[in-house]
Design an enzyme around this catalytic site. Structure first.
Site, PDB file in Angstrom:
ATOM      1  N   ASP A 230     -24.325  -9.013  -5.308  1.00  0.00           N
ATOM      2  CA  ASP A 230     -23.787 -10.297  -4.868  1.00  0.00           C
ATOM      3  C   ASP A 230     -22.567 -10.673  -5.706  1.00  0.00           C
ATOM      4  OD1 ASP A 230     -24.169 -12.831  -3.293  1.00  0.00           O
ATOM      5  OD2 ASP A 230     -24.385 -13.662  -5.303  1.00  0.00           O
ATOM      6  N   GLU A 279     -29.011   8.665 -13.339  1.00  0.00           N
ATOM      7  CA  GLU A 279     -30.147   9.256 -14.058  1.00  0.00           C
ATOM      8  C   GLU A 279     -31.365   9.412 -13.150  1.00  0.00           C
ATOM      9  OE1 GLU A 279     -31.161   6.925 -17.423  1.00  0.00           O
ATOM     10  OE2 GLU A 279     -29.114   6.879 -18.234  1.00  0.00           O
TER      11      GLU A 279
END
Length: 564
Positions: A230, A279
């Protein structure tokens, strides 16, 4: 020989093997169709009139069968709901109105079992004024280390009675609010680019970055497949918080970079975040809500080491006009190609008037419209615009209920409105409630199948005739058109991913392009046009009549052909 086409073909059922293939395919996000759920308004499981996570979970099979790849959930975090959840008090907790963390876990697991991915909202520009950091900052007074995590400043004027600068809130009025200090005296001011209940974080403070990296890991460990960010263009403010000088730039889509939006420093944050995301297995993604002056500036957010996608608001704001649409499509593709990112296409969301109503009105009225307009014209254009959007290379976003052809509810009484922007000033803005009215699932019953206890915003009479129940299995219905289009999009190798279209010669007011064996023709005019018949019709949003190698395409109609 004359052949007429007036309805979408029956959708291809989604098989278990197809779902598994979608779940495993690489680079899924490059051509994904992502469905936005506004949790308050999707499905209510406990009859309190408010949608919730368990309600969403119960409707996941519907979304699988619709044919979308992922579900984006607007905020469901613990919040006082001053701005419908975009004021977050605790980023690691679910607001009780929506359920619990266990409900979120179950929703994610069920979605994955159905071959759907889950994207959650992240609100890093500001918190709620009920966030523990901000409450402590107020309680501890000037000089508190917690105040350094927000933008607290002394005021101007003889007694500090004036705001620190001339910035205005997106919701209207000053972007600063003066606090009363613990001793009862008027004190410092804090920055809030949105509502006063949404103080902006100071991203220059290392604790803010540390906290959000931890929040990312919390939800990634829960299994979410990505984040919609956002106000991704916010967060970083120009050094010294300089005056703007002109209030004309308060529009979300201005002409220049402002001291508080689209600052270059945001990109350092996203490079750090991308390292964390990479990751994790499973190709998790970031999607930016980045209101920028140009699509070229938007492209900065999706460079290879930053975010994966960014909303294309320039496309959303484009009129139903062939020349304007072609110009935006070309600029979008040209801007994304150098950074290797997919284009995105969107027609509606929780902040703008639904496109079935926008297109029902004259051009030039903006993205918040208060008139119903010509409902039949709006729906016809909306259906055609949807097929055009889904034919373009890249990823597409669908806002809940648009697959039903829902219009905006433009006649909500003032006393039921809940958009905070409506209550700023004289109610001259803030009509987002119209696109947030709970969607209808059944022809009859309490709240048309939304829940057993009414709905938090009133639904209009006749809402049931637009419901999932009323449209399912009905040839030519908007719902069946969406189902068919998404099935065809998945089956056609030349649809979706890619970064270019081959424009074809077409009459004025008509867009025509080829992608391999696929051809799309969109007639944006108010009259039928004659074009070459490009092979076998795959799907059409309106009437098409083929005779002797030519096709008469009805007004405001889009057709898909295959030459294979």
């Amino acid at each position: 020989m004359s052949q007429q086409h007036s309805a979408a073909p029956a959708p291809t059922p989604t098989t278990d093997s197809a779902v598994a293939t979608v779940a495993r395919r690489r680079d899924w996000w490059r051509d994904a169709v992502i469905y936005q759920v506004y949790p308050r308004s999707f499905a209510d499981s406990n009859g309190d009139g408010m949608g919730d996570l368990e309600g969403i979970r119960s409707r996941l099979p519907y979304l699988r069968d619709l044919g979308v790849d992922a579900v984006w959930l607007s905020p469901f975090y613990a919040s006082p709901q001053a701005d419908a959840g975009y004021d977050v008090a605790d980023y690691r907790a679910v607001d009780p109105m929506f359920g619990t963390l266990l409900d979120a876990d179950a929703l994610i697991r069920d979605a994955h079992a159905l071959g759907l991915r889950i994207i959650v909202d992240l609100v890093p520009n500001h918190s709620s004024d009920q966030h523990e950091w901000f409450k402590r900052a107020l309680a501890e007074g000037p000089g508190s280390p917690l105040r350094e995590r927000y933008h607290f400043r002394p005021g101007k004027g003889e007694n500090g009675e004036l705001p620190p600068n001339d910035w205005e809130s997106i919701f209207g009025g000053p972007a600063w609010t003066r606090v009363t200090e613990p001793d009862g005296t008027p004190g410092e001011w804090y920055l809030h680019l949105f509502a006063p209940e949404q103080p902006d974080f100071n991203w220059e403070h290392p604790a803010v970055g540390d906290e959000f990296r931890s929040i990312l890991r919390f939800w990634l460990d829960m299994g979410v497949d990505g984040f919609r960010i956002d106000v991704a263009h916010g967060m970083v403010k120009a050094e010294g918080l300089p005056d703007l000088g002109s209030h004309d730039e308060m529009r979300l889509l201005g002409n220049d970079v402002t001291p508080f939006f689209d600052q270059d420093g945001v990109h350092d944050i996203y490079r750090q975040w991308r390292l964390i995301l990479d990751e994790y297995s499973g190709e998790r993604i970031f999607v930016a809500e980045a209101w920028t002056p140009t699509v070229e500036r938007t492209a900065n957010y999706v460079r290879p080491d930053e975010l994966h996608q960014a909303f294309n608001f320039q496309y959303l704001a484009t009129h139903w006009d062939a020349a304007e649409l072609r110009e935006v499509i070309d600029r979008t593709l040209d801007s994304m190609r150098p950074v290797g990112a997919p284009a995105t296409w969107v027609l509606s969301n929780h902040d703008v008037t639904r496109h079935a109503t926008r297109f029902a009105n004259p051009a030039g009225l903006g993205t918040q419209i208060r008139e119903a307009g010509d409902r039949e014209l709006g729906l016809r254009r909306a259906r055609a615009a949807t097929l055009l959007m889904l034919a373009l290379p890249g990823s597409a976003y669908v806002y809940q209920g648009e697959e039903l052809g829902l219009p905006d509810v433009v006649d909500l009484p003032d006393e039921v409105r809940q958009d905070p922007a409506y209550f700023r000033g004289a109610g001259q803005d803030g009509f987002r409630d119209g696109c947030r009215v709970p969607i209808p699932w059944t022809r009859e019953g309490s709240s048309y199948g939304f829940g057993d206890g009414g709905s938090w915003l009133p639904q209009p009479e006749g809402w049931g005739e637009l419901s999932v129940e009323a449209q399912t299995g009905v040839p030519g219905s908007t719902l069946e058109m969406y189902r068919s289009a998404l099935a065809v999009r998945r089956e056609q190798a030349d649809l979706g991913a890619g970064d270019a279209v081959e424009w074809l010669t077409a009459p004025e007011g008509v867009l025509a392009f080829r992608r391999g064996d696929f051809v799309c023709v969109a007639n944006t005019t108010g009259a039928p046009v004659t074009v070459p018949a490009h092979g076998r019709v795959l799907i059409t949003s309106g009437e098409v009549e083929e005779t002797g190698g030519e096709a008469v395409v009805a007004a405001d109609t889009t057709v898909w052909w295959t030459t294979a």
